[in-house]
Scaffold this motif. Structure first.
Motif, PDB file in Angstrom:
ATOM      1  N   THR A 126      15.588  16.111  -6.672  1.00  0.00           N
ATOM      2  CA  THR A 126      15.368  15.710  -8.067  1.00  0.00           C
ATOM      3  C   THR A 126      15.905  14.303  -8.328  1.00  0.00           C
ATOM      4  O   THR A 126      16.668  13.772  -7.521  1.00  0.00           O
ATOM      5  CB  THR A 126      15.984  16.736  -9.045  1.00  0.00           C
ATOM      6  N   TYR A 127      15.468  13.742  -9.462  1.00  0.00           N
ATOM      7  CA  TYR A 127      15.838  12.383  -9.891  1.00  0.00           C
ATOM      8  C   TYR A 127      15.416  11.333  -8.862  1.00  0.00           C
ATOM      9  O   TYR A 127      16.157  10.372  -8.630  1.00  0.00           O
ATOM     10  CB  TYR A 127      17.356  12.245 -10.115  1.00  0.00           C
ATOM     11  N   ILE A 128      14.284  11.506  -8.242  1.00  0.00           N
ATOM     12  CA  ILE A 128      13.917  10.572  -7.175  1.00  0.00           C
ATOM     13  C   ILE A 128      13.138   9.380  -7.736  1.00  0.00           C
ATOM     14  O   ILE A 128      12.056   9.529  -8.290  1.00  0.00           O
ATOM     15  CB  ILE A 128      13.123  11.292  -6.051  1.00  0.00           C
ATOM     16  N   SER A 129      13.728   8.200  -7.550  1.00  0.00           N
ATOM     17  CA  SER A 129      13.110   6.961  -8.032  1.00  0.00           C
ATOM     18  C   SER A 129      11.861   6.660  -7.213  1.00  0.00           C
ATOM     19  O   SER A 129      11.829   6.928  -6.003  1.00  0.00           O
ATOM     20  CB  SER A 129      14.092   5.800  -7.896  1.00  0.00           C
ATOM     21  N   ASN A 130      10.861   6.095  -7.853  1.00  0.00           N
ATOM     22  CA  ASN A 130       9.542   5.852  -7.249  1.00  0.00           C
ATOM     23  C   ASN A 130       8.887   7.171  -6.832  1.00  0.00           C
ATOM     24  O   ASN A 130       7.952   7.182  -6.009  1.00  0.00           O
ATOM     25  CB  ASN A 130       9.611   4.925  -6.004  1.00  0.00           C
ATOM     26  N   GLY A 131       9.375   8.269  -7.380  1.00  0.00           N
ATOM     27  CA  GLY A 131       8.945   9.605  -6.927  1.00  0.00           C
ATOM     28  C   GLY A 131       7.466   9.882  -7.111  1.00  0.00           C
ATOM     29  O   GLY A 131       6.879  10.633  -6.334  1.00  0.00           O
ATOM     30  N   ILE A 132       6.852   9.288  -8.121  1.00  0.00           N
ATOM     31  CA  ILE A 132       5.425   9.548  -8.352  1.00  0.00           C
ATOM     32  C   ILE A 132       4.552   8.642  -7.484  1.00  0.00           C
ATOM     33  O   ILE A 132       3.580   9.093  -6.878  1.00  0.00           O
ATOM     34  CB  ILE A 132       5.072   9.338  -9.852  1.00  0.00           C
ATOM     35  N   LEU A 133       4.922   7.380  -7.381  1.00  0.00           N
ATOM     36  CA  LEU A 133       4.070   6.425  -6.647  1.00  0.00           C
ATOM     37  C   LEU A 133       4.305   6.435  -5.138  1.00  0.00           C
ATOM     38  O   LEU A 133       3.466   5.943  -4.384  1.00  0.00           O
ATOM     39  CB  LEU A 133       4.310   4.996  -7.162  1.00  0.00           C
ATOM     40  N   GLU A 173       0.854  -1.203   0.000  1.00  0.00           N
ATOM     41  CA  GLU A 173       0.000   0.000   0.000  1.00  0.00           C
ATOM     42  C   GLU A 173       0.883   1.245   0.000  1.00  0.00           C
ATOM     43  O   GLU A 173       0.533   2.263  -0.571  1.00  0.00           O
ATOM     44  CB  GLU A 173      -0.858   0.044   1.274  1.00  0.00           C
ATOM     45  N   ILE A 174       2.011   1.135   0.694  1.00  0.00           N
ATOM     46  CA  ILE A 174       2.944   2.277   0.767  1.00  0.00           C
ATOM     47  C   ILE A 174       4.205   1.927  -0.026  1.00  0.00           C
ATOM     48  O   ILE A 174       4.928   0.992   0.323  1.00  0.00           O
ATOM     49  CB  ILE A 174       3.347   2.588   2.224  1.00  0.00           C
ATOM     50  N   VAL A 175       4.447   2.684  -1.090  1.00  0.00           N
ATOM     51  CA  VAL A 175       5.679   2.511  -1.873  1.00  0.00           C
ATOM     52  C   VAL A 175       6.709   3.488  -1.296  1.00  0.00           C
ATOM     53  O   VAL A 175       6.366   4.621  -0.919  1.00  0.00           O
ATOM     54  CB  VAL A 175       5.415   2.801  -3.370  1.00  0.00           C
ATOM     55  N   LEU A 176       7.958   3.041  -1.223  1.00  0.00           N
ATOM     56  CA  LEU A 176       9.004   3.851  -0.583  1.00  0.00           C
ATOM     57  C   LEU A 176       9.927   4.537  -1.582  1.00  0.00           C
ATOM     58  O   LEU A 176      10.194   4.018  -2.660  1.00  0.00           O
ATOM     59  CB  LEU A 176       9.865   2.957   0.307  1.00  0.00           C
ATOM     60  N   ALA A 177      10.416   5.708  -1.169  1.00  0.00           N
ATOM     61  CA  ALA A 177      11.449   6.409  -1.946  1.00  0.00           C
ATOM     62  C   ALA A 177      12.411   7.068  -0.966  1.00  0.00           C
ATOM     63  O   ALA A 177      12.068   7.274   0.202  1.00  0.00           O
ATOM     64  CB  ALA A 177      10.804   7.472  -2.838  1.00  0.00           C
ATOM     65  N   ILE A 178      13.601   7.376  -1.461  1.00  0.00           N
ATOM     66  CA  ILE A 178      14.551   8.145  -0.643  1.00  0.00           C
ATOM     67  C   ILE A 178      15.038   9.324  -1.454  1.00  0.00           C
ATOM     68  O   ILE A 178      15.410   9.184  -2.618  1.00  0.00           O
ATOM     69  CB  ILE A 178      15.706   7.263  -0.111  1.00  0.00           C
ATOM     70  N   ALA A 179      15.008  10.501  -0.832  1.00  0.00           N
ATOM     71  CA  ALA A 179      15.331  11.735  -1.553  1.00  0.00           C
ATOM     72  C   ALA A 179      16.555  12.399  -0.948  1.00  0.00           C
ATOM     73  O   ALA A 179      16.470  13.073   0.077  1.00  0.00           O
ATOM     74  CB  ALA A 179      14.128  12.675  -1.513  1.00  0.00           C
ATOM     75  N   GLN A 184      10.204   3.448 -15.037  1.00  0.00           N
ATOM     76  CA  GLN A 184      10.519   3.873 -13.673  1.00  0.00           C
ATOM     77  C   GLN A 184      10.080   5.341 -13.501  1.00  0.00           C
ATOM     78  O   GLN A 184      10.434   6.211 -14.293  1.00  0.00           O
ATOM     79  CB  GLN A 184      12.020   3.687 -13.421  1.00  0.00           C
ATOM     80  N   ASP A 185       9.298   5.589 -12.428  1.00  0.00           N
ATOM     81  CA  ASP A 185       8.733   6.926 -12.201  1.00  0.00           C
ATOM     82  C   ASP A 185       9.697   7.837 -11.442  1.00  0.00           C
ATOM     83  O   ASP A 185       9.506   8.151 -10.276  1.00  0.00           O
ATOM     84  CB  ASP A 185       7.386   6.832 -11.491  1.00  0.00           C
ATOM     85  N   THR A 186      10.721   8.271 -12.145  1.00  0.00           N
ATOM     86  CA  THR A 186      11.708   9.190 -11.566  1.00  0.00           C
ATOM     87  C   THR A 186      11.114  10.601 -11.574  1.00  0.00           C
ATOM     88  O   THR A 186      10.582  11.031 -12.588  1.00  0.00           O
ATOM     89  CB  THR A 186      12.988   9.176 -12.434  1.00  0.00           C
ATOM     90  N   ALA A 187      11.204  11.306 -10.439  1.00  0.00           N
ATOM     91  CA  ALA A 187      10.506  12.605 -10.362  1.00  0.00           C
ATOM     92  C   ALA A 187      11.237  13.632  -9.509  1.00  0.00           C
ATOM     93  O   ALA A 187      12.166  13.313  -8.763  1.00  0.00           O
ATOM     94  CB  ALA A 187       9.110  12.384  -9.789  1.00  0.00           C
ATOM     95  N   LYS A 232      11.541  12.551 -18.071  1.00  0.00           N
ATOM     96  CA  LYS A 232      11.795  11.695 -19.239  1.00  0.00           C
ATOM     97  C   LYS A 232      13.270  11.326 -19.253  1.00  0.00           C
ATOM     98  O   LYS A 232      14.117  12.187 -19.038  1.00  0.00           O
ATOM     99  CB  LYS A 232      11.426  12.440 -20.515  1.00  0.00           C
ATOM    100  N   LYS A 233      13.540  10.045 -19.540  1.00  0.00           N
ATOM    101  CA  LYS A 233      14.917   9.579 -19.417  1.00  0.00           C
ATOM    102  C   LYS A 233      15.386   8.815 -20.647  1.00  0.00           C
ATOM    103  O   LYS A 233      14.588   8.430 -21.488  1.00  0.00           O
ATOM    104  CB  LYS A 233      15.027   8.647 -18.195  1.00  0.00           C
ATOM    105  N   MET A 234      16.699   8.551 -20.671  1.00  0.00           N
ATOM    106  CA  MET A 234      17.306   7.781 -21.748  1.00  0.00           C
ATOM    107  C   MET A 234      16.872   6.311 -21.695  1.00  0.00           C
ATOM    108  O   MET A 234      16.681   5.661 -22.708  1.00  0.00           O
ATOM    109  CB  MET A 234      18.843   7.861 -21.557  1.00  0.00           C
TER     110      MET A 234
END
Ligand SMILES: Cc1cc2nc3c(=O)[nH]c(=O)nc-3n(C[C@H](O)[C@H](O)[C@H](O)COP(=O)(O)OP(=O)(O)OC[C@H]3O[C@@H](n4cnc5c(N)ncnc54)[C@H](O)[C@@H]3O)c2cc1C
Length: 383
Positions: free
Chosen positions: A156-163, A119-125, A205-208, A198-200
């Motif tokens: 910036t460039y945070i992986s899982n940033g949207i979810l 239910e909770i997706v994790l990210a580190i910024a 992956q929702d990088t944000a 948008k990435k190469m």
């Protein structure tokens, strides 16, 4: 070819379960997720239902109480090569351990059940527009008030940033390396997300970007000592780097396998291209590099299981495997000829996905710095 001995029968059984699950629930969606630029929320919940998320969490939080890094290696090996944008390893082994190891009982009770269920997706910024390699230069600031901290800045460039439903945010709380780690929840006033970048590669992956505008973070959401977060980040980076190394190896191995098939199928001058001496030599060199990479990572995983993985050795693994991945995917594209440049061929995607491996979780140059300093070769000279 190296015979890996890191897994026992239980791990191999788990691998079969993961493979079957990924073939049913993950890979069929890969194209749709690439288009969307993001995996679905459902896949996280489905992974949770299978017990694939943060297995080390206590049973009282829905976890299995099973802290064996090898199960997460298997998830990386099985999922990463074909769906590299589903960052289950980031959730399980890069961010989750912060809460597991440093969280208070109250924090774990609030978040771990959702983290385990998906239910909770994790990210580190950590990274900011102005600083990445130099984490000590973080400018996002947290100011202490009565019962809360006020957070201002951007990442910036945070992986899982949207979810992400929960983000561990590194923010300056004092001078020098005085940095705190703050648990910022989705929906907190003043916390917003920018565009999906948008990435190469890693298209799914929702990088944000993330923004913090006077976000009131309760003191109960501070992770560990608010002035010593820098040290915690450095300690956790070793696990992050060995986890990364396994993903790089898995993708390189997959590229090698695809290429073996291709070169035996494709013919030129009346024979399979795999039978040219050049192809044989290229494949032999790649096999040797891959086996060296697996030998190093498996050895270091054993060290890690004993709690003895050093920052320098983790940096060596990250440096070596990301560079092996880069060389392997490049040679594999070459052996595919024009097909290797076509998006419909997996190898072309593996090539563009691989470029980030030498950059994130610390660039190859920073890895060399860590290793070199470990040799005593810093500005102060050898001790
Ligand atoms: C797809 C993606 C996902 C990411 N996910 C996350 C995430 O989830 N969370 C997060 O916090 N960050 C994340 N990052 C950020 C990533 O970790 C940084 O981009 C990386 O650490 C490099 O930092 P930088 O981009 O600021 O580059 P810079 O630090 O500006 O480096 C630029 C160049 O200078 C070199 N350089 C810098 N310092 C030195 C030195 N001392 N000696 C020699 N050379 C040096 C670097 O090696 C590099 O070649 C992600 C990045 C990407 C692209």
């Amino acid at each position: 070819m190296l015979k890996r001995t890191i897994y026992d029968e239980e791990h191999e059984m788990f691998r079969r379960t993961v493979r079957k699950w990924a073939e049913a629930e993950v890979f069929p969606h890969a194209e749709e997720w690439r288009e969307a630029g993001c995996v679905s929320r459902e896949v996280w919940k489905k992974a949770g239902e299978q017990g694939f998320l943060c297995m080390y969490a206590d049973e009282k939080y829905g976890g299995l109480g099973l802290d064996d890094f090898r199960y997460d290696m298997i998830l990386a090996e099985e999922i990463n090569p074909k769906e590299p944008g589903f960052f289950i390893g980031l959730h399980n082994r890069i961010v989750g351990p912060y809460l597991h190891k440093m969280g208070t009982e109250d924090q774990k009770a609030r978040y771990m059940p959702g983290i385990v269920s998906g239910e909770i997706v994790l990210a580190i910024a950590m990274t900011e527009p102005g600083t990445g390699s130099d984490l000590g230069g973080v400018k996002t600031r947290a100011v202490e008030m009565d019962d809360h901290w006020v957070l201002n800045g951007s990442k910036t460039y945070i992986s899982n940033g949207i979810l992400a439903g929960l983000v561990i945010v590194a923010a300056r709380t004092g001078d020098g390396h005085e940095i705190g780690l703050f648990l910022v929840e989705d929906g907190m006033e003043g916390f917003s997300r920018g565009r999906r970048l948008k990435k190469m590669g890693l298209q799914s992956q929702d990088t944000a970007e993330l923004f913090f505008d006077n976000v009131k973070v309760p003191k109960t959401n501070v992770l560990g000592d608010p002035r010593r977060g820098f040290k915690s980040m450095m300690m956790n980076l070793a696990e992050e780097r060995i986890m990364g190394a396994l993903g790089f190896m898995a993708r390189a191995e997959h590229a090698f396998g695809l290429t073996m098939e291709y070169i035996m199928d494709r013919r030129a001058f009346g024979r399979p291209i795999g039978t040219f001496q050049n192809s044989r030599f290229k494949m032999a060199s790649m096999r040797t590099e891959l086996d060296a990479g697996w030998a190093l990572t498996d050895h270091l995983v054993r060290e890690h299981l004993k709690g003895e993985l050093s920052a320098e050795m983790a940096a060596e693994a990250k440096l070596f495997t990301s560079e092996v991945e880069g060389r392997v995917v490049d040679e594999c594209v070459q052996l595919h000829g024009g097909a290797g440049y076509m998006d419909e061929y997996e190898i072309s995607r593996l090539y563009s996905d691989a470029r980030i491996s030498r950059i994130y979780a610390g660039t190859s140059e920073i890895m060399r710095e860590i290793i070199g300093r470990g040799l005593g070769l810093d500005e102060r000279g050898r001790n």
